[in-house]
Scaffold this motif. Structure first.
Motif, PDB file in Angstrom:
ATOM      1  N   GLY A  80       0.807  -1.215   0.000  1.00 34.75           N
ATOM      2  CA  GLY A  80       0.000   0.000   0.000  1.00 34.75           C
ATOM      3  C   GLY A  80       0.838   1.262   0.000  1.00 34.75           C
ATOM      4  N   GLN A  81       1.941   1.254   0.745  1.00 36.56           N
ATOM      5  CA  GLN A  81       2.820   2.424   0.770  1.00 36.56           C
ATOM      6  C   GLN A  81       3.511   2.618  -0.582  1.00 36.56           C
ATOM      7  OE1 GLN A  81       5.005   1.063   4.290  1.00 36.56           O
ATOM      8  NE2 GLN A  81       4.412   2.938   5.357  1.00 36.56           N
ATOM      9  N   TRP A  82       3.934   1.530  -1.214  1.00 35.22           N
ATOM     10  CA  TRP A  82       4.541   1.660  -2.538  1.00 35.22           C
ATOM     11  C   TRP A  82       3.522   2.188  -3.543  1.00 35.22           C
ATOM     12  CZ3 TRP A  82       9.407   2.110  -2.661  1.00 35.22           C
ATOM     13  CH2 TRP A  82      10.274   1.288  -1.930  1.00 35.22           C
ATOM     14  N   ALA A  83       2.264   1.813  -3.374  1.00 39.14           N
ATOM     15  CA  ALA A  83       1.240   2.234  -4.329  1.00 39.14           C
ATOM     16  C   ALA A  83       0.807   3.677  -4.126  1.00 39.14           C
ATOM     17  CB  ALA A  83       0.027   1.305  -4.225  1.00 39.14           C
ATOM     18  N   GLN A  84       0.693   4.098  -2.867  1.00 38.44           N
ATOM     19  CA  GLN A  84       0.110   5.404  -2.591  1.00 38.44           C
ATOM     20  C   GLN A  84       1.074   6.395  -1.959  1.00 38.44           C
ATOM     21  OE1 GLN A  84      -3.511   4.796  -0.363  1.00 38.44           O
ATOM     22  NE2 GLN A  84      -4.251   3.206  -1.751  1.00 38.44           N
ATOM     23  N   GLY A  85       2.264   5.920  -1.554  1.00 38.49           N
ATOM     24  CA  GLY A  85       3.257   6.819  -1.005  1.00 38.49           C
ATOM     25  C   GLY A  85       3.025   7.134   0.455  1.00 38.49           C
ATOM     26  N   PRO A  86       3.938   7.913   1.050  1.00 39.72           N
ATOM     27  CA  PRO A  86       5.154   8.415   0.392  1.00 39.72           C
ATOM     28  C   PRO A  86       6.232   7.324   0.283  1.00 39.72           C
ATOM     29  CG  PRO A  86       5.137   9.105   2.672  1.00 39.72           C
ATOM     30  CD  PRO A  86       3.829   8.386   2.443  1.00 39.72           C
ATOM     31  N   THR A  87       7.062   7.436  -0.734  1.00 40.17           N
ATOM     32  CA  THR A  87       8.157   6.478  -0.907  1.00 40.17           C
ATOM     33  C   THR A  87       9.412   7.005  -0.221  1.00 40.17           C
ATOM     34  OG1 THR A  87       8.739   7.505  -3.027  1.00 40.17           O
ATOM     35  CG2 THR A  87       7.278   5.598  -3.092  1.00 40.17           C
ATOM     36  N   PRO A  88      10.293   6.130   0.204  1.00 38.60           N
ATOM     37  CA  PRO A  88      11.531   6.559   0.883  1.00 38.60           C
ATOM     38  C   PRO A  88      12.574   7.055  -0.133  1.00 38.60           C
ATOM     39  CG  PRO A  88      11.477   4.175   0.749  1.00 38.60           C
ATOM     40  CD  PRO A  88      10.180   4.658   0.167  1.00 38.60           C
ATOM     41  N   THR A  99       9.929  -4.090  -5.734  1.00 40.23           N
ATOM     42  CA  THR A  99       9.141  -4.905  -6.659  1.00 40.23           C
ATOM     43  C   THR A  99       8.490  -3.993  -7.698  1.00 40.23           C
ATOM     44  OG1 THR A  99       7.144  -4.778  -5.288  1.00 40.23           O
ATOM     45  CG2 THR A  99       8.658  -6.608  -4.873  1.00 40.23           C
ATOM     46  N   ALA A 100       8.245  -4.564  -8.869  1.00 39.03           N
ATOM     47  CA  ALA A 100       7.640  -3.792  -9.959  1.00 39.03           C
ATOM     48  C   ALA A 100       6.127  -3.690  -9.834  1.00 39.03           C
ATOM     49  CB  ALA A 100       8.008  -4.424 -11.300  1.00 39.03           C
ATOM     50  N   ARG A 101       5.579  -4.366  -8.863  1.00 40.55           N
ATOM     51  CA  ARG A 101       4.136  -4.306  -8.631  1.00 40.55           C
ATOM     52  C   ARG A 101       3.868  -4.179  -7.150  1.00 40.55           C
ATOM     53  NH1 ARG A 101      -0.316  -8.567 -11.125  1.00 40.55           N
ATOM     54  NH2 ARG A 101      -2.165  -7.413 -10.476  1.00 40.55           N
ATOM     55  N   PRO A 102       3.127  -3.152  -6.716  1.00 40.47           N
ATOM     56  CA  PRO A 102       2.454  -2.132  -7.525  1.00 40.47           C
ATOM     57  C   PRO A 102       3.442  -1.168  -8.197  1.00 40.47           C
ATOM     58  CG  PRO A 102       2.312  -1.569  -5.210  1.00 40.47           C
ATOM     59  CD  PRO A 102       2.907  -2.950  -5.267  1.00 40.47           C
ATOM     60  N   ALA A 103       2.992  -0.586  -9.293  1.00 40.82           N
ATOM     61  CA  ALA A 103       3.849   0.302 -10.076  1.00 40.82           C
ATOM     62  C   ALA A 103       4.254   1.518  -9.241  1.00 40.82           C
ATOM     63  CB  ALA A 103       3.125   0.755 -11.337  1.00 40.82           C
ATOM     64  N   ASN A 104       5.545   1.810  -9.254  1.00 44.43           N
ATOM     65  CA  ASN A 104       6.038   2.955  -8.504  1.00 44.43           C
ATOM     66  C   ASN A 104       7.162   3.619  -9.311  1.00 44.43           C
ATOM     67  OD1 ASN A 104       8.117   4.223  -6.508  1.00 44.43           O
ATOM     68  ND2 ASN A 104       6.218   4.103  -5.330  1.00 44.43           N
ATOM     69  N   GLU A 105       6.985   4.873  -9.589  1.00 41.53           N
ATOM     70  CA  GLU A 105       7.945   5.625 -10.402  1.00 41.53           C
ATOM     71  C   GLU A 105       9.358   5.563  -9.831  1.00 41.53           C
ATOM     72  OE1 GLU A 105       8.761  10.330 -11.598  1.00 41.53           O
ATOM     73  OE2 GLU A 105       7.018   9.741 -10.387  1.00 41.53           O
ATOM     74  N   ASP A 106       9.492   5.782  -8.535  1.00 43.24           N
ATOM     75  CA  ASP A 106      10.817   5.823  -7.915  1.00 43.24           C
ATOM     76  C   ASP A 106      11.500   4.454  -7.947  1.00 43.24           C
ATOM     77  OD1 ASP A 106      10.567   8.556  -7.258  1.00 43.24           O
ATOM     78  OD2 ASP A 106       9.372   8.023  -5.495  1.00 43.24           O
ATOM     79  N   VAL A 107      10.732   3.403  -7.788  1.00 43.81           N
ATOM     80  CA  VAL A 107      11.292   2.050  -7.853  1.00 43.81           C
ATOM     81  C   VAL A 107      11.821   1.773  -9.249  1.00 43.81           C
ATOM     82  CG1 VAL A 107      10.718  -0.405  -7.799  1.00 43.81           C
ATOM     83  CG2 VAL A 107       9.959   1.094  -5.951  1.00 43.81           C
ATOM     84  N   PHE A 108      11.032   2.095 -10.271  1.00 43.93           N
ATOM     85  CA  PHE A 108      11.471   1.866 -11.649  1.00 43.93           C
ATOM     86  C   PHE A 108      12.754   2.646 -11.949  1.00 43.93           C
ATOM     87  CE2 PHE A 108       6.805   0.984 -12.841  1.00 43.93           C
ATOM     88  CZ  PHE A 108       6.983  -0.377 -12.677  1.00 43.93           C
ATOM     89  N   GLN A 109      12.818   3.880 -11.480  1.00 40.76           N
ATOM     90  CA  GLN A 109      14.021   4.694 -11.723  1.00 40.76           C
ATOM     91  C   GLN A 109      15.240   4.099 -11.029  1.00 40.76           C
ATOM     92  OE1 GLN A 109      12.786   8.574 -10.378  1.00 40.76           O
ATOM     93  NE2 GLN A 109      11.824   9.107 -12.332  1.00 40.76           N
ATOM     94  N   THR A 110      15.042   3.586  -9.818  1.00 40.56           N
ATOM     95  CA  THR A 110      16.157   2.983  -9.085  1.00 40.56           C
ATOM     96  C   THR A 110      16.639   1.715  -9.770  1.00 40.56           C
ATOM     97  OG1 THR A 110      15.271   3.871  -6.996  1.00 40.56           O
ATOM     98  CG2 THR A 110      16.887   2.093  -6.845  1.00 40.56           C
ATOM     99  N   LEU A 111      15.718   0.867 -10.161  1.00 45.96           N
ATOM    100  CA  LEU A 111      16.095  -0.362 -10.869  1.00 45.96           C
ATOM    101  C   LEU A 111      16.819  -0.038 -12.170  1.00 45.96           C
ATOM    102  CD1 LEU A 111      12.860  -2.532 -10.377  1.00 45.96           C
ATOM    103  CD2 LEU A 111      15.068  -2.809  -9.212  1.00 45.96           C
ATOM    104  N   ALA A 112      16.357   0.979 -12.871  1.00 51.36           N
ATOM    105  CA  ALA A 112      16.997   1.365 -14.137  1.00 51.36           C
ATOM    106  C   ALA A 112      18.437   1.800 -13.908  1.00 51.36           C
ATOM    107  CB  ALA A 112      16.198   2.481 -14.801  1.00 51.36           C
ATOM    108  N   THR A 113      18.651   2.603 -12.875  1.00 52.84           N
ATOM    109  CA  THR A 113      20.008   3.085 -12.581  1.00 52.84           C
ATOM    110  C   THR A 113      20.940   1.927 -12.237  1.00 52.84           C
ATOM    111  OG1 THR A 113      19.148   5.198 -11.784  1.00 52.84           O
ATOM    112  CG2 THR A 113      21.377   4.587 -11.087  1.00 52.84           C
ATOM    113  N   VAL A 114      20.478   1.028 -11.382  1.00 52.78           N
ATOM    114  CA  VAL A 114      21.328  -0.082 -10.943  1.00 52.78           C
ATOM    115  C   VAL A 114      21.608  -1.046 -12.088  1.00 52.78           C
ATOM    116  CG1 VAL A 114      21.475  -2.069  -9.405  1.00 52.78           C
ATOM    117  CG2 VAL A 114      20.561   0.094  -8.550  1.00 52.78           C
ATOM    118  N   PHE A 115      20.569  -1.421 -12.834  1.00 52.33           N
ATOM    119  CA  PHE A 115      20.734  -2.437 -13.872  1.00 52.33           C
ATOM    120  C   PHE A 115      21.518  -1.934 -15.085  1.00 52.33           C
ATOM    121  CE2 PHE A 115      16.524  -4.570 -12.424  1.00 52.33           C
ATOM    122  CZ  PHE A 115      17.211  -5.249 -11.429  1.00 52.33           C
TER     123      PHE A 115
END
Length: 640
Positions: free
Chosen positions: A380-388, A417-433
């Motif tokens: 729920g926090q990943w889906a609705q925030g705030p994200t760390p 995790t990629a689900r639920p969708a979270n902008e900050d998570v996707f950006q972090t995974l992109a940077t690392v990978f």
């Protein structure tokens, strides 16, 4: 009479009777808009002289007049020689000491003309009363525009010293990058006892509010301005003693940098200045932070004498502790300094990864902190925030070797995790990978061996993550097609692009004693295959990873599908929704173009996959939205 004649007659009339005749701001503004760019240099000089004669006698708001002066002298052709020819002569010291910001600003604009030639800067350096007034104004003025302009002028004059021809290179910044030669201006500021002492006096909290000194609040403003300048002129000269008599008076032995970094700020009782100080230390960690390059300090390294000294005094570990162990500090400090400390740690990891990896307690504490924070996040926090955000910034900056799972510790990356969708998570995974980017990355200062290890670790983390989350690409595509969550959709597409353009290196075929050992040692290729439960060799590049299961069944079909539109909605889907759909479609199209570029490189190297290039070319020819006959794809909806 033409407008030029009108303005000259008007200025003459005001000068003849300043009390009875007032300036006409509208006429000056009209002249500014229509004439100032086209008048002759002779008329320009005449007007500047008229205004210079008028300003001291004006008995009204001088802003319109000073603004016109600044506009008239703005062209590069208006040199400092012409400033010196103004009649009556410009009284720089008086202009800098004036109580009117408009007078301060026009004086600074005139003074700024001296920064373009070392001989002109030398003229200013030869007048200590001007330099003293400039320093006092820069540190003490309550007007932020004036302070910013004074900072720029002082920086320019300090940079205008002589330098060896072979070191003369230019940068995209306002000032030339050069090897420091003690210019007259530099010596005036840092080796003139009275002027050097004035910097300490204005910024020291001792005696705040007494004997004509600034109050504590204004002194902290001056401290922030000094820190901002020192980052830009950092060099050996300000890290060593200049005038022992002055420095000892303020309890320091190693010069102005020691005073500013370790003595000046009352960080225990002033959390805002503590934030500024931490930002200052973070800036010092960045190579190339200074516009001054000395012969014995071509680039700043963490192991330099200055930072070794700071490290010995506990500054480095103290700053890190606000992030790594916030419970040790007051709730006020933790609230305001946690993010600043995280940024400092991220900067440290980005620019000095080898130093970070050699500090095992810091590595362990960082990983433990990330595991603790990210482990507490709920779907729920990943889906609705705030994200760390601060913690994700650290995670994206830590050397990738430190994110590899060890026998005693999981990887904090696997808590995303990629689900639920979270902008900050996707950006972090992109940077690392993606691995260290070419050319313009903050990591492009790494030596080749260290960079190769980062690239290898990025590849290992991708395949290990995919083993943990085999539905990654299904979740990413679902997010990319959910146009209602535009930012998350764009970040999901950026993650696809990061893998397409990933900078990966192969893992060693057997343990290499020349690589980092211990808990952060890279696995061998066979070890990675075993951990990923792979029956065959894992693809070595991001391109081949996209064209291999499980990405192949999901990513390529997604990229080749026509973009979604909202044209089937009532009202035609106009407005923000349609704009979001097009932005997502354009981002997807850009990924397809990147894919084609990588494919063409692969075809040139191997002669394979020409048929895939042909399919991608056909889709690219349709444009971002795709074939008109096929538009209207399913619009992504939110799961409630």
């Amino acid at each position: 009479m033409n407008l030029l004649g009108d303005i000259r007659s008007h200025l003459a009339a005001v000068a003849s009777d300043p009390a009875g005749n007032a300036l006409d701001p509208r006429l000056l503004e009209k002249f500014d808009r229509q004439v100032t760019e086209s008048i002759s240099e002779t008329d320009r000089d005449i007007l500047v002289h008229q205004l210079a004669e008028l300003l001291p006698t004006l008995q009204q708001d001088r802003t319109s007049a000073t603004t016109l002066v600044e506009i008239l002298i703005r062209p590069a052709s208006y040199t400092f020689d012409r400033v010196l020819d103004i009649d009556p002569p410009v009284d720089f010291a008086a202009g800098l000491k004036a109580f009117f910001p408009s007078i301060n600003l026009v004086t600074l604009s005139l003074l700024e003309k001296a920064k373009f030639k070392s001989s002109d800067a030398g003229i200013i350096a030869g007048k200590p009363e001007i330099v003293a007034a400039l320093i006092e104004l820069w540190l003490s003025t309550p007007n932020t525009d004036v302070a910013s302009k004074a900072h720029s002028v002082l920086l320019g004059l300090l940079a205008a010293g002589e330098r060896p021809k072979e070191a003369a290179t230019t940068t995209s910044q306002d000032y030339p990058e050069h090897y420091y030669e003690p210019s007259l201006m530099w010596r005036r500021v840092f080796r003139d006892k009275d002027i050097y002492d004035s910097i300490f006096r204005v910024c020291s909290l001792v005696g705040a509010g007494q004997d004509g000194q600034l109050g504590k609040r204004d002194k902290t403003v001056a401290q922030a301005r000094l820190l901002d300048l020192l980052v830009k002129i950092d060099c050996e000269s300000i890290r060593r003693p200049q005038i022992a008599e002055v420095e000892s008076r303020y309890g320091v032995k190693d010069g102005l940098m020691e005073f500013a970094a370790l003595k000046m700020v009352d960080y225990k009782d002033d959390v805002l200045m503590h934030m500024t100080l931490i930002d200052f230390f973070a800036d010092l960690l960045k190579p190339g932070h200074s516009m001054i390059q000395t012969r014995d300090l071509a680039s700043y390294q963490l192991s330099s004498r200055s930072h070794e000294d700071l490290d010995l005094r506990g500054t480095h570990n103290r700053i890190l502790s606000y992030y790594l162990d916030p419970t040790k500090h007051s709730s006020l400090d933790s609230t305001y300094l946690y993010g600043r400390s995280a940024n400092y740690l991220a900067t440290y990891c980005s620019y000095h990864p080898a130093h970070f990896l050699s500090s095992q307690p810091v590595v362990d504490s960082t990983v433990a902190r990330l595991l603790e924070v990210l482990g507490k996040m709920t779907p729920g926090q990943w889906a609705q925030g705030p994200t760390p955000k601060h913690d994700l910034h650290v995670l994206a900056s830590v050397p990738r070797q430190a994110l590899l799972p060890t026998p005693t510790s999981a990887s904090p990356l696997f808590l995303l995790t990629a689900r639920p969708a979270n902008e900050d998570v996707f950006q972090t995974l992109a940077t690392v990978f993606q691995g260290p980017k070419d050319n313009h990355s903050t990591e492009n200062h790494l030596n080749p061996a260290a960079e190769a290890q980062q690239r290898s670790a990025a590849r290992a983390l991708y395949w290990l993550y995919l083993d943990q989350y085999p539905t990654l690409w299904q979740d990413v595509v679902k997010a990319a097609e959910t146009v209602a969550l535009k930012n998350a959709a764009l970040a999901a597409i950026a993650l696809i692009n990061a893998i397409v353009n990933a900078s990966w290196s192969p893992l060693p075929s057997h343990p290499d004693p020349n690589l980092i050992q211990g808990p952060h040692a890279l696995p061998t290729e066979q070890q990675l295959r075993t951990k990923c439960h792979a029956s065959q060799d894992l693809p070595p590049s991001g391109l081949l990873a996209i064209l291999s299961p499980p990405a192949l069944e999901t990513i390529l079909p997604y990229l080749l599908r026509p973009a979604q539109t909202f044209s089937n909605l009532v009202g035609g889907g106009k407005g923000d929704v349609e704009s979001a759909a097009y932005r997502v479609a354009a981002a997807k199209y850009d990924v397809l173009r990147s894919l084609k570029s990588r494919l063409q490189e692969y075809v040139q190297e191997t002669g394979q996959l020409q048929e895939v290039v042909a399919v991608v070319d056909k889709r690219l020819a349709m444009g971002p939205m795709g074939s008109a006959s096929e538009v209207g794809g399913r619009v992504g909806t939110l799961e409630l």
